[in-house]
Write an enzyme that holds these catalytic residues in place. Sequence first.
Site, short mmCIF file in Angstrom:
data_model
loop_
_atom_site.label_atom_id
_atom_site.label_comp_id
_atom_site.label_asym_id
_atom_site.label_seq_id
_atom_site.Cartn_x
_atom_site.Cartn_y
_atom_site.Cartn_z
N ARG A 4 83.44 71.29 -18.29
CA ARG A 4 82.16 70.74 -18.74
C ARG A 4 82.15 69.23 -18.57
O ARG A 4 81.12 68.63 -18.25
CB ARG A 4 81.91 71.12 -20.20
N TYR A 54 81.37 57.92 -21.85
CA TYR A 54 81.28 58.06 -20.40
C TYR A 54 80.43 56.96 -19.77
O TYR A 54 80.44 56.79 -18.55
CB TYR A 54 80.68 59.42 -20.03
N LYS A 73 67.94 77.20 -27.62
CA LYS A 73 69.01 77.12 -28.60
C LYS A 73 68.62 76.15 -29.70
O LYS A 73 68.21 75.02 -29.42
CB LYS A 73 70.31 76.65 -27.93
#
Length: 246
Positions: free
Chosen positions: A212, A244, A149
């Site tokens: 996700r 996170y 990608k």
Amino acid sequence: MINDINNFIESKKLSLNSRKSYHYDLKQFYKIIGGHVNSEKLALYQQSLSEFKLTARKRKLSAVNQFLFFLYNRGTLKEFYRLQETEKITLTQTKSQIMDLSNFYQDTDYPSGRLIALLILSLGLTPAEIANLKKADFDTTFNILSIEKSQMKRILKLPENLLPFLLESLEEDGDLVFEHNGKPYSRQWFFNQLTDFLNEKNEQQLTAQLLREQFILKQKENGKTMTELSRLLGLKTPITLERYYR
């Protein structure tokens, strides 16, 4: 109603253990409501679930809701009923904690929705990436998935618990994992499939984005650094993952 329970279970393709689980939960439901479905009886049943843990309540509610829909669909019930989990996991909790989603690997009436959910949960893929997955991208000898990608190629290891559901789809005709008459499904189709599956599992509060996020939290717990995780997700920069790791 006992015959209805047996007919309902027979209508589903279930493993022996799942059949026993459904039978136990629905027999318990029958005993509490006395074989008569109405708002008062359902409220009484829902109150009886308060002694169970959240995971067990969700399993029982899922079985009962599927059974209620079965009765309504057959015309046995004139009114459609659906029980809701009263103790919802808040958005804040979902973002900060790893959830127990082991029921995603159990039997379902929405196998496509289940596979979509597991591809997000297990590999951190986006719905757009899933829509473009080709069967040739998978190497079942080494259990890996190759995704290219934006001139970035990443190799993802396929978890063992994902393989049974994935291999079943890879054995079907066609080049894409999800396709109809040789063409990919629409974004709305993916959304509907995932939504139906999540509703069945009483996880209506979840979305593709939150699934996700569960992948992110799990990888962080497993010791992945912010840079390593950004590569797994195909991100150009790890900046969006900073919150996170605070």
